[in-house]
Design a protein around this motif. Structure first.
Motif, short mmCIF file in Angstrom:
data_model
loop_
_atom_site.label_atom_id
_atom_site.label_comp_id
_atom_site.label_asym_id
_atom_site.label_seq_id
_atom_site.Cartn_x
_atom_site.Cartn_y
_atom_site.Cartn_z
N VAL A 1 -2.86 9.17 3.45
CA VAL A 1 -2.76 7.71 3.54
C VAL A 1 -1.58 7.32 4.43
CG1 VAL A 1 -2.29 5.59 2.24
CG2 VAL A 1 -3.99 7.23 1.39
N ARG A 2 -0.44 7.97 4.23
CA ARG A 2 0.72 7.69 5.09
C ARG A 2 0.41 7.96 6.56
NH1 ARG A 2 3.53 10.22 0.81
NH2 ARG A 2 3.78 12.13 2.02
N GLU A 3 -0.32 9.04 6.83
CA GLU A 3 -0.71 9.36 8.21
C GLU A 3 -1.63 8.29 8.78
OE1 GLU A 3 -2.41 13.26 7.84
OE2 GLU A 3 -0.45 14.25 7.92
N GLN A 4 -2.56 7.79 7.97
CA GLN A 4 -3.48 6.75 8.44
C GLN A 4 -2.71 5.47 8.77
OE1 GLN A 4 -5.93 8.58 9.37
NE2 GLN A 4 -7.49 7.22 8.59
N LEU B 1 0.83 -1.20 0.00
CA LEU B 1 0.00 0.00 0.00
C LEU B 1 0.87 1.25 0.00
CD1 LEU B 1 -2.59 1.74 0.42
CD2 LEU B 1 -2.21 1.39 2.87
N LEU B 2 1.87 1.29 0.85
CA LEU B 2 2.71 2.49 0.94
C LEU B 2 3.44 2.77 -0.38
CD1 LEU B 2 4.06 2.12 4.57
CD2 LEU B 2 2.39 3.80 3.72
N GLU B 3 3.94 1.74 -1.04
CA GLU B 3 4.58 1.92 -2.34
C GLU B 3 3.56 2.33 -3.40
OE1 GLU B 3 7.41 -1.05 -3.70
OE2 GLU B 3 7.43 -1.86 -1.65
N ARG C 1 -1.62 15.54 -1.47
CA ARG C 1 -2.24 15.61 -0.15
C ARG C 1 -2.87 14.27 0.21
NH1 ARG C 1 -5.22 20.80 2.16
NH2 ARG C 1 -5.96 19.88 4.08
N SER C 2 -3.47 13.61 -0.76
CA SER C 2 -4.05 12.29 -0.53
C SER C 2 -2.97 11.30 -0.08
CB SER C 2 -4.72 11.77 -1.81
OG SER C 2 -5.12 10.44 -1.66
N ALA C 3 -1.81 11.34 -0.74
CA ALA C 3 -0.72 10.43 -0.38
C ALA C 3 -0.25 10.66 1.05
CB ALA C 3 0.44 10.58 -1.36
N VAL C 4 -0.16 11.92 1.45
CA VAL C 4 0.23 12.25 2.82
C VAL C 4 -0.80 11.70 3.80
CG1 VAL C 4 0.56 14.15 4.46
CG2 VAL C 4 1.58 14.28 2.18
#
Length: 109
Positions: free
Chosen positions: A86-89, A26-28, A81-84
């Motif tokens: 998701v990383r925060e979640q 997911l992160l990649e 912003r979406s990627a950030v």
């Protein structure tokens, strides 16, 4: 071009979303989506173990905002912003001790 991630993008644009993917993938994939101009519009979580909150009531990304999430809609309009978000979640879930797999829906704003 990453064939695996291109396949996941095709899946992510369907009603069924992607197949279940690991947190690491997911992160990649999240970074790949942002580079291609996509944002995560929804992320469903299947908990493997741990954590203190129900999986889709704190670790996921929902179409509708949680109470007090005033910035929610901005995540849908900006792939970076979406990627950030998701990383925060994912970080939130890790700090809570949760291990999980995800199913992702994505779109280009």
């Amino acid at each position: 071009m990453n064939a695996r991630f291109e396949d996941l993008i095709a899946q992510a644009q369907t009603g069924g979303g992607t197949e279940w993917i690991s947190e690491a993938e997911l992160l990649e994939f999240n970074e790949y989506l942002a580079m291609r101009g996509f944002g995560v519009s929804r992320m469903e979580v299947a908990r493997a173990e741990g954590g203190t909150v129900p999986p889709n009531h704190g670790y996921g990304v929902t179409p509708q905002p949680f109470r007090g999430d005033d910035e929610h809609w901005m995540h849908h309009f900006d792939p970076v912003r979406s990627a950030v978000y998701v990383r925060e979640q994912v970080q939130y879930a890790k700090e809570d001790g949760a291990l999980f797999d995800d199913k992702v829906w994505a779109e280009q704003p």
